[in-house]
Design a protein around this motif. Structure first.
Motif, PDB file in Angstrom:
ATOM      1  N   LYS A 256       0.835  -1.202   0.000  1.00 15.75           N
ATOM      2  CA  LYS A 256       0.000   0.000   0.000  1.00 15.75           C
ATOM      3  C   LYS A 256       0.872   1.257   0.000  1.00 15.75           C
ATOM      4  O   LYS A 256       2.020   1.225   0.450  1.00 15.75           O
ATOM      5  N   SER A 458       0.825   3.603  -4.937  1.00 11.84           N
ATOM      6  CA  SER A 458       2.172   3.199  -4.510  1.00 11.84           C
ATOM      7  C   SER A 458       3.187   3.527  -5.598  1.00 11.84           C
ATOM      8  O   SER A 458       2.975   3.210  -6.778  1.00 11.84           O
ATOM      9  N   ASP A 536      -3.215  -4.196  -3.207  1.00 15.95           N
ATOM     10  CA  ASP A 536      -2.398  -3.654  -2.118  1.00 15.95           C
ATOM     11  C   ASP A 536      -1.337  -4.608  -1.593  1.00 15.95           C
ATOM     12  O   ASP A 536      -0.588  -4.262  -0.679  1.00 15.95           O
TER      13      ASP A 536
END
Length: 699
Positions: A256, A458, A536
């Motif tokens: 994440k 990210s 994630d």
């Protein structure tokens, strides 16, 4: 949205096609006519009692269902949304095919006259009413239905859709007949009604003594295979898996966005804020720089994110507000203008189609002529019937109904910035309109905004670091050292005990379908063939248990049933102790004295709610109470929390049922049985059917 729907329906049959698309996915027995049977078998998503559905037909229904859910819920399609669509279509497939097979056995049919009545009778099928209701008037349009039937005779594609809808109408009617047969077979006797009434209204007052299972330490008992077998044999059906279940252990490597990623996006947004402040073409700026590309238009309160909503309507024109962080998205907005505006407008229009008039210029000229006639006193409704190309409003005096801002920008300007009584000509993508503002309702502050948003994602450094950790674990781990490597590398092993083939979540965490597909092809103990990637996380997993479809062998449920088997063994010990205390005792007080236990008193317990206050639901104990004579101790009773002995102190009987009250009670119970019967019958049909589920091969 009412205006857009009205204008899009100017082609006449668009709403019909959309309506058919919505109901088409409900057809559970669709197959590809002409496909060789060997190809169908190889491409079947599943089958029931030998009747299958091929992937192409099934997937078409899934696509339609996904689109419908996306329209209803808004936003982009997601794996969860598509997974839900797959499950819903599958459930419908099972239900309809099971019912079709039962209906065929019973010989139920829909006759020609009956079908005609479902189309044109006084009570047409709800599906027909839905597909052929005028969206402006809200009335079922039989002329529209007749026109579609005639056009379907010469249009193969439309004919196929029409035949599909007819089949759906027949299925609905046959299902209703089957349901009526079931419901008419349900009856409640007077004895059943009296029993149910008494179970809810007869009160029992009693005393009890309990020897709690917790009073026996686990170290004091020894479990044998015979103990497990005793419980297992009595409860085999509780261990029946309707489908194969697998246990997965897995490690999540968090990818994440971190603080650095957030700071990077915030810096970009701050730079965009300065550029937006100086922008001379706000629409172009939003198109180039915003992720969601919200239109530059007027917004009302409640249409924005809470942070923007709190400031946009109180800011001066030219101000750029933000950035504000909402659900991992930064937003800035340029306030172009703020003003008061009607909340809604009731309007009428006459639509001129440029394609039939020889171009936009000629359509504009015709519209101007019509406008002059109206301003000269001509009847708007009559002109709408004569000239409008919008079939949904022309026969309703041209009325579009009540509209809110935000449908079509060109019309918003005319409808909301003008005043009641205005007649204007405006061109949109749908054609040229002669618009009349009938009335405006309400008055609220609105703000014209240019909104730019950026999601926090990210960065490469974040994902590279997470992948490096995942790769380090994946490279070292195998089926024999999975736990040891996890400890060495200080990563947590998570577990999902009951993974089924169509899952896309593990313990609330979204995972890719290909990971689940791998898990159901792998052998027990096998580690995942690669590092799987979700939104994630990076994921490494292994299969630790496989429970096939059907009743599970005792060995596979031993760990699961161990706590209750312990209580089973403890119950034997405690029953012996309780029986010794009951021997020779004339009252429960004497039993309590022998055991050194306080006698507890319970009042006003009913059989329908067998709860001992402060203890638990104890069906066997309360059931025994209602079979006892007052003032006599019971035998020992094996309950959920311990071993009991009880003694009734008295019953409070309700007044007897008779006449109309008894009849009403019978009717109420029968209705309740009818409501439950449908689900019960479907479950019974599924339990006794041969169902093959191959969805994991395709989804």
């Amino acid at each position: 949205m009412g205006l857009m729907t009205s204008l899009r329906n100017r082609a006449g049959l668009v709403i019909f096609v959309i309506g058919l698309a919505i109901v088409a996915f409900l057809l559970g027995d669709a197959i590809n006519v002409g496909t060789p049977f060997w190809q169908r078998n190889q491409n079947e998503v599943g089958s029931i009692n030998g009747e299958g559905i091929d992937y192409q037909s099934f997937n078409q229904q899934v696509d339609q269902a996904s689109q419908m859910y996306q329209q209803q819920m808004g936003g982009a399609s997601s794996p969860q949304m598509r997974g839900f669509a797959v499950q819903q279509v599958w459930n419908q497939f099972l239900t309809q095919n099971l019912l079709n097979q039962e209906i065929e056995k019973l010989g139920l049919q829909v006759g020609k006259e009956e079908l005609n009545s479902l189309l044109f009778g006084n009570n047409p099928s709800p599906q027909i009413v839905q597909a052929f209701t005028n969206p402006q008037t809200g009335q079922f349009d039989k002329n529209y239905l007749s026109a579609v039937i005639e056009q379907a005779k010469t249009n193969p594609e439309m004919n196929a859709q029409w035949e599909g809808l007819l089949q759906n109408v027949k299925n609905e009617r046959l299902n209703q007949k089957y349901t009526n047969l079931i419901n008419n077979s349900i009856y409640t006797t007077s004895l059943e009604a009296e029993y149910d009434y008494n179970s809810r209204n007869k009160l029992a007052n009693f005393k009890y003594v309990m020897l709690d299972y917790a009073s026996v330490k686990d170290s004091e008992i020894k479990l044998t295979d015979a103990d497990y077998k005793e419980y297992y044999d009595k409860n085999k059906n509780a261990f029946k898996n309707p489908e194969e279940v697998r246990t997965l252990e897995y490690v999540l490597f968090d990818a994440k966005p971190n603080a650095a990623d957030t700071a990077l996006v915030l810096g970009e947004v701050q730079k965009l804020k300065t550029e937006l402040q100086n922008s001379t073409n706000d629409s172009s700026f939003v198109t180039i720089n915003s992720e969601n590309k919200y239109p530059v238009r007027y917004y009302s309160k409640g249409q924005l994110s809470p942070a923007l909503d709190s400031v946009a309507f109180n800011s001066a024109a030219g101000t750029v507000v933000g950035p504000y962080l909402t659900q991992n998205v930064y937003e800035i907005a340029k306030v172009i203008s703020v003003k008061n505006s009607p909340d809604s407008v009731n309007a009428s229009h006459i639509l001129i189609n440029p394609a039939t008039e020889g171009g936009v210029d000629k359509a504009m000229a015709k519209a101007d002529s019509i406008k002059n006639l109206i301003q000269g006193g001509a009847n708007f409704a009559a002109l709408a019937v004569e000239f409008s190309a919008d079939p949904n409003s022309k026969n309703n005096a041209g009325e579009l109904g009540t509209l809110t801002r935000g449908n079509i920008p060109e019309l918003d300007e005319v409808l909301f910035d003008g005043k009641a009584g205005d007649v204007k000509v405006v061109s949109t993508n749908f054609g040229v309109h002669v618009v009349k503002v009938n009335r405006q309702v309400g008055n609220s502050t609105i703000a014209k905004l240019a909104i730019v948003d950026k999601s926090i994602n990210s960065g490469k450094a974040t994902t590279d670091a997470a992948y490096a950790k995942a790769n380090q674990f994946f490279t070292a781990a195998n089926k024999s050292n999975f736990n040891d490597i996890a400890k060495q590398q200080n990563v947590e092993i998570l577990k999902n005990d009951r993974t089924v083939a169509m899952d896309n979540m593990l313990a609330g965490v979204e995972v890719p379908r290909e990971l689940v597909r791998w898990a159901f092809e792998a052998e027990n103990g096998e580690v995942s063939d690669k590092i799987y990637e979700s939104t994630d996380n990076f994921i490494v997993a292994r299969v630790t248990n496989i429970q096939p479809k059907g009743i599970q062998p005792m060995e596979s449920v031993k760990t699961l049933i161990e706590p209750v088997v312990k209580n089973l063994v403890k119950a034997r010990m405690l029953k012996e102790k309780m029986n010794n205390a009951l021997s020779g005792a004339n009252s429960l007080d004497q039993v309590g004295q022998k055991l050194g236990k306080n006698v507890q008193t319970v009042d006003n317990v009913v059989l329908a709610n067998p709860v001992i206050p402060g203890v638990a639901v104890e069906n066997a104990v309360v059931g025994t109470v209602f079979g006892l004579q007052p003032n006599k101790p019971s035998k020992s009773i094996e309950g959920k929390q311990g071993v009991y002995a009880v003694q009734v102190t008295g019953f409070v009987n309700p007044k007897a049922l008779a006449g109309e009250e008894l009849t009403a009670q019978q009717k109420q119970i029968t209705e309740s049985k009818s409501q439950r019967s449908w689900g019960t019958i479907l479950k019974a049909l599924q339990d006794n059917a041969k169902i093959v589920d191959n969805r994991i091969k395709f989804y």
